[in-house]
Write a protein that holds these residues in place. Structure first.
Motif, PDB file in Angstrom:
ATOM      1  N   ARG A 172      44.455  41.953  41.333  1.00  0.00           N
ATOM      2  CA  ARG A 172      43.350  41.119  41.837  1.00  0.00           C
ATOM      3  C   ARG A 172      43.912  39.868  42.509  1.00  0.00           C
ATOM      4  NH1 ARG A 172      37.859  39.686  41.000  1.00  0.00           N
ATOM      5  NH2 ARG A 172      37.495  38.189  42.676  1.00  0.00           N
ATOM      6  N   ASP A 173      45.002  39.327  41.977  1.00  0.00           N
ATOM      7  CA  ASP A 173      45.568  38.128  42.580  1.00  0.00           C
ATOM      8  C   ASP A 173      46.124  38.418  43.979  1.00  0.00           C
ATOM      9  OD1 ASP A 173      46.350  35.269  42.309  1.00  0.00           O
ATOM     10  OD2 ASP A 173      48.380  36.087  42.488  1.00  0.00           O
ATOM     11  N   ALA A 174      46.661  39.619  44.190  1.00  0.00           N
ATOM     12  CA  ALA A 174      47.178  39.982  45.519  1.00  0.00           C
ATOM     13  C   ALA A 174      46.032  40.046  46.534  1.00  0.00           C
ATOM     14  CB  ALA A 174      47.900  41.321  45.449  1.00  0.00           C
ATOM     15  N   LYS A 177      44.882  36.553  47.275  1.00  0.00           N
ATOM     16  CA  LYS A 177      45.834  35.891  48.154  1.00  0.00           C
ATOM     17  C   LYS A 177      45.532  36.198  49.620  1.00  0.00           C
ATOM     18  CE  LYS A 177      50.843  35.544  48.993  1.00  0.00           C
ATOM     19  NZ  LYS A 177      50.977  34.089  48.721  1.00  0.00           N
ATOM     20  N   ILE A 178      45.236  37.471  49.899  1.00  0.00           N
ATOM     21  CA  ILE A 178      44.907  37.850  51.278  1.00  0.00           C
ATOM     22  C   ILE A 178      43.624  37.181  51.738  1.00  0.00           C
ATOM     23  CG2 ILE A 178      44.219  39.771  52.756  1.00  0.00           C
ATOM     24  CD1 ILE A 178      46.096  41.549  51.113  1.00  0.00           C
ATOM     25  N   LEU A 179      42.590  37.254  50.915  1.00  0.00           N
ATOM     26  CA  LEU A 179      41.280  36.752  51.314  1.00  0.00           C
ATOM     27  C   LEU A 179      41.229  35.228  51.368  1.00  0.00           C
ATOM     28  CD1 LEU A 179      38.907  39.193  49.383  1.00  0.00           C
ATOM     29  CD2 LEU A 179      39.696  39.308  51.754  1.00  0.00           C
ATOM     30  N   MET A 180      42.162  34.564  50.705  1.00  0.00           N
ATOM     31  CA  MET A 180      42.200  33.111  50.754  1.00  0.00           C
ATOM     32  C   MET A 180      43.067  32.604  51.905  1.00  0.00           C
ATOM     33  SD  MET A 180      43.625  30.502  47.839  1.00  0.00           S
ATOM     34  CE  MET A 180      44.040  28.803  48.180  1.00  0.00           C
ATOM     35  N   GLU A 181      44.246  33.206  52.093  1.00  0.00           N
ATOM     36  CA  GLU A 181      45.202  32.663  53.061  1.00  0.00           C
ATOM     37  C   GLU A 181      44.903  33.086  54.497  1.00  0.00           C
ATOM     38  OE1 GLU A 181      49.212  33.423  51.864  1.00  0.00           O
ATOM     39  OE2 GLU A 181      48.938  32.584  49.857  1.00  0.00           O
ATOM     40  N   ALA A 182      44.456  34.331  54.691  1.00  0.00           N
ATOM     41  CA  ALA A 182      44.218  34.810  56.058  1.00  0.00           C
ATOM     42  C   ALA A 182      43.186  33.966  56.804  1.00  0.00           C
ATOM     43  CB  ALA A 182      43.803  36.276  56.041  1.00  0.00           C
ATOM     44  N   LYS A 244      48.294  30.488  42.176  1.00  0.00           N
ATOM     45  CA  LYS A 244      47.301  31.292  41.464  1.00  0.00           C
ATOM     46  C   LYS A 244      46.131  30.442  40.970  1.00  0.00           C
ATOM     47  CE  LYS A 244      46.813  34.874  37.928  1.00  0.00           C
ATOM     48  NZ  LYS A 244      45.490  34.371  37.496  1.00  0.00           N
ATOM     49  N   GLU A 245      46.397  29.225  40.551  1.00  0.00           N
ATOM     50  CA  GLU A 245      45.316  28.378  40.044  1.00  0.00           C
ATOM     51  C   GLU A 245      44.233  28.173  41.093  1.00  0.00           C
ATOM     52  OE1 GLU A 245      44.587  23.800  38.407  1.00  0.00           O
ATOM     53  OE2 GLU A 245      46.620  24.509  38.864  1.00  0.00           O
ATOM     54  N   TYR A 246      44.655  27.812  42.287  1.00  0.00           N
ATOM     55  CA  TYR A 246      43.660  27.583  43.341  1.00  0.00           C
ATOM     56  C   TYR A 246      43.116  28.888  43.906  1.00  0.00           C
ATOM     57  CZ  TYR A 246      44.136  22.528  43.432  1.00  0.00           C
ATOM     58  OH  TYR A 246      44.108  21.194  43.094  1.00  0.00           O
ATOM     59  N   ARG A 247      43.902  29.965  43.858  1.00  0.00           N
ATOM     60  CA  ARG A 247      43.359  31.260  44.295  1.00  0.00           C
ATOM     61  C   ARG A 247      42.216  31.685  43.391  1.00  0.00           C
ATOM     62  NH1 ARG A 247      48.860  32.448  45.697  1.00  0.00           N
ATOM     63  NH2 ARG A 247      49.284  33.419  43.667  1.00  0.00           N
ATOM     64  N   ALA A 251      38.489  32.319  44.637  1.00  0.00           N
ATOM     65  CA  ALA A 251      37.831  33.605  44.394  1.00  0.00           C
ATOM     66  C   ALA A 251      36.502  33.421  43.691  1.00  0.00           C
ATOM     67  CB  ALA A 251      38.742  34.511  43.583  1.00  0.00           C
ATOM     68  N   GLN A 252      36.470  32.522  42.728  1.00  0.00           N
ATOM     69  CA  GLN A 252      35.236  32.287  41.985  1.00  0.00           C
ATOM     70  C   GLN A 252      34.147  31.715  42.891  1.00  0.00           C
ATOM     71  OE1 GLN A 252      35.774  29.727  38.603  1.00  0.00           O
ATOM     72  NE2 GLN A 252      33.702  30.053  37.815  1.00  0.00           N
ATOM     73  N   ARG A 253      34.544  30.948  43.870  1.00  0.00           N
ATOM     74  CA  ARG A 253      33.565  30.281  44.737  1.00  0.00           C
ATOM     75  C   ARG A 253      33.159  31.155  45.930  1.00  0.00           C
ATOM     76  NH1 ARG A 253      34.837  24.202  46.574  1.00  0.00           N
ATOM     77  NH2 ARG A 253      35.053  24.135  44.284  1.00  0.00           N
ATOM     78  N   TYR A 254      34.092  31.910  46.512  1.00  0.00           N
ATOM     79  CA  TYR A 254      33.803  32.531  47.786  1.00  0.00           C
ATOM     80  C   TYR A 254      33.910  34.060  47.827  1.00  0.00           C
ATOM     81  CZ  TYR A 254      34.343  27.740  49.521  1.00  0.00           C
ATOM     82  OH  TYR A 254      34.219  26.389  49.733  1.00  0.00           O
ATOM     83  N   ILE A 255      34.721  34.688  46.981  1.00  0.00           N
ATOM     84  CA  ILE A 255      34.954  36.115  47.110  1.00  0.00           C
ATOM     85  C   ILE A 255      33.874  36.914  46.395  1.00  0.00           C
ATOM     86  CG2 ILE A 255      36.552  38.022  46.601  1.00  0.00           C
ATOM     87  CD1 ILE A 255      38.850  36.057  46.902  1.00  0.00           C
ATOM     88  N   GLN A 256      33.296  37.866  47.114  1.00  0.00           N
ATOM     89  CA  GLN A 256      32.276  38.752  46.573  1.00  0.00           C
ATOM     90  C   GLN A 256      32.913  40.099  46.229  1.00  0.00           C
ATOM     91  OE1 GLN A 256      29.026  37.752  46.076  1.00  0.00           O
ATOM     92  NE2 GLN A 256      29.655  35.708  46.831  1.00  0.00           N
TER      93      GLN A 256
END
Length: 258
Positions: A172-174, A177-182, A244-247, A251-256
């Motif tokens: 899930r962290d991988a 990482k993609i959905l946050m950094e891209a 990971k902390e900020y990911r 994720a909690q705020r933006y990833i569905q």
């Protein structure tokens, strides 16, 4: 003995009538003389420069008046237009965006340059498994393949294996990482981008993110247009936030997940 005529009252009446007639005649002659000496003045005509305003509104002249040739100035000076078109040999004043992450595009670039967005997207993490990239006027949509089998079918000559595929998405962290950094990388590279949508299916679930430039800048507490060097990028974005902390917070705020 007959009385003298001047003693008759009729005599004086006649004399009075004659005197009165002479006075009236003299007055008439005097008025005629004055009329000949003082002819009446002509009624004033309206001045030629005075005109009544027309009810129709005249068009407003341009603020810039072109010089007119005259006898004193046979060749009017040529004014330089403010929007002069540069010659073919003049280089552009702004640098177009590049696939190099250290370069930025002009902030007012609209619509987005499709070919450059496609080229840059091939540098993103997990890029080999991107199925398609849709580029709108100010929006970018990225869709990843739903499985390794779907990827292999679309790329029959690939040397990538299922293990390579799983290495990119197995945790899930991988995926976070993609959905946050891209998105933040794309927003920085193409300042004219207003929103980004990414969909990443994996192992029966679909992970997606839909972001605006403002929401990303708020999360990273920065102005992306002000980041001009890789050093600023590392200091303001990747250094403090790509962990990971900020990911997890992102994720909690933006990833569905569906």
């Amino acid at each position: 003995m007959r009385k003298p005529i001047y003693t008759e009252w009729r005599f004086w009446v006649i004399i009075a009538v004659i005197v009165l007639g002479i006075a009236i005649a003299a007055a008439i002659v005097q008025q005629q003389e004055q009329a000949r000496n003082n002819p009446p003045s002509a009624s004033p005509q309206p001045a030629a420069a005075t005109q009544l305003p027309s009810q129709e509104t005249a068009p407003t002249p341009s603020a810039t008046v072109a010089p007119v040739a005259s006898a004193a100035n046979p060749t009017p000076p040529t004014s330089t237009p403010t929007n002069a078109v540069p010659s073919a040999g003049t280089p552009p004043t702004t640098t177009p965006p590049s696939a190099d992450p250290g370069q930025t595009a002009p902030a007012d670039q609209v619509p987005l340059p499709k070919s450059e967005v496609l080229a840059y997207s091939r540098q993103l993490k997990g890029a080999p498994y991107i199925r398609d990239v849709a580029v709108g006027t100010d929006n970018i949509e990225i869709h990843y393949f739903g499985s390794f089998a779907e990827f292999a079918q679309a790329n029959p000559g690939t040397q990538l294996t299922k293990a390579d595929y799983n290495e990119n998405f197995s945790s899930r962290d991988a995926i976070n990482k993609i959905l946050m950094e891209a998105p933040v990388q794309l927003f920085r590279q193409f300042p004219g981008t207003a929103s980004i949508d990414i969909t990443l299916p994996y192992s029966g679930k679909t992970y997606s993110v839909s972001l605006t430039k403002g929401s990303v800048e708020k999360f990273f507490n920065t102005d992306l247009d002000g980041i001009e060097t890789d050093e600023q990028w590392a200091e303001q974005i990747s250094g403090p936030y790509f962990n990971k902390e900020y990911r997890d917070q992102f994720a909690q705020r933006y990833i569905q997940v569906k």
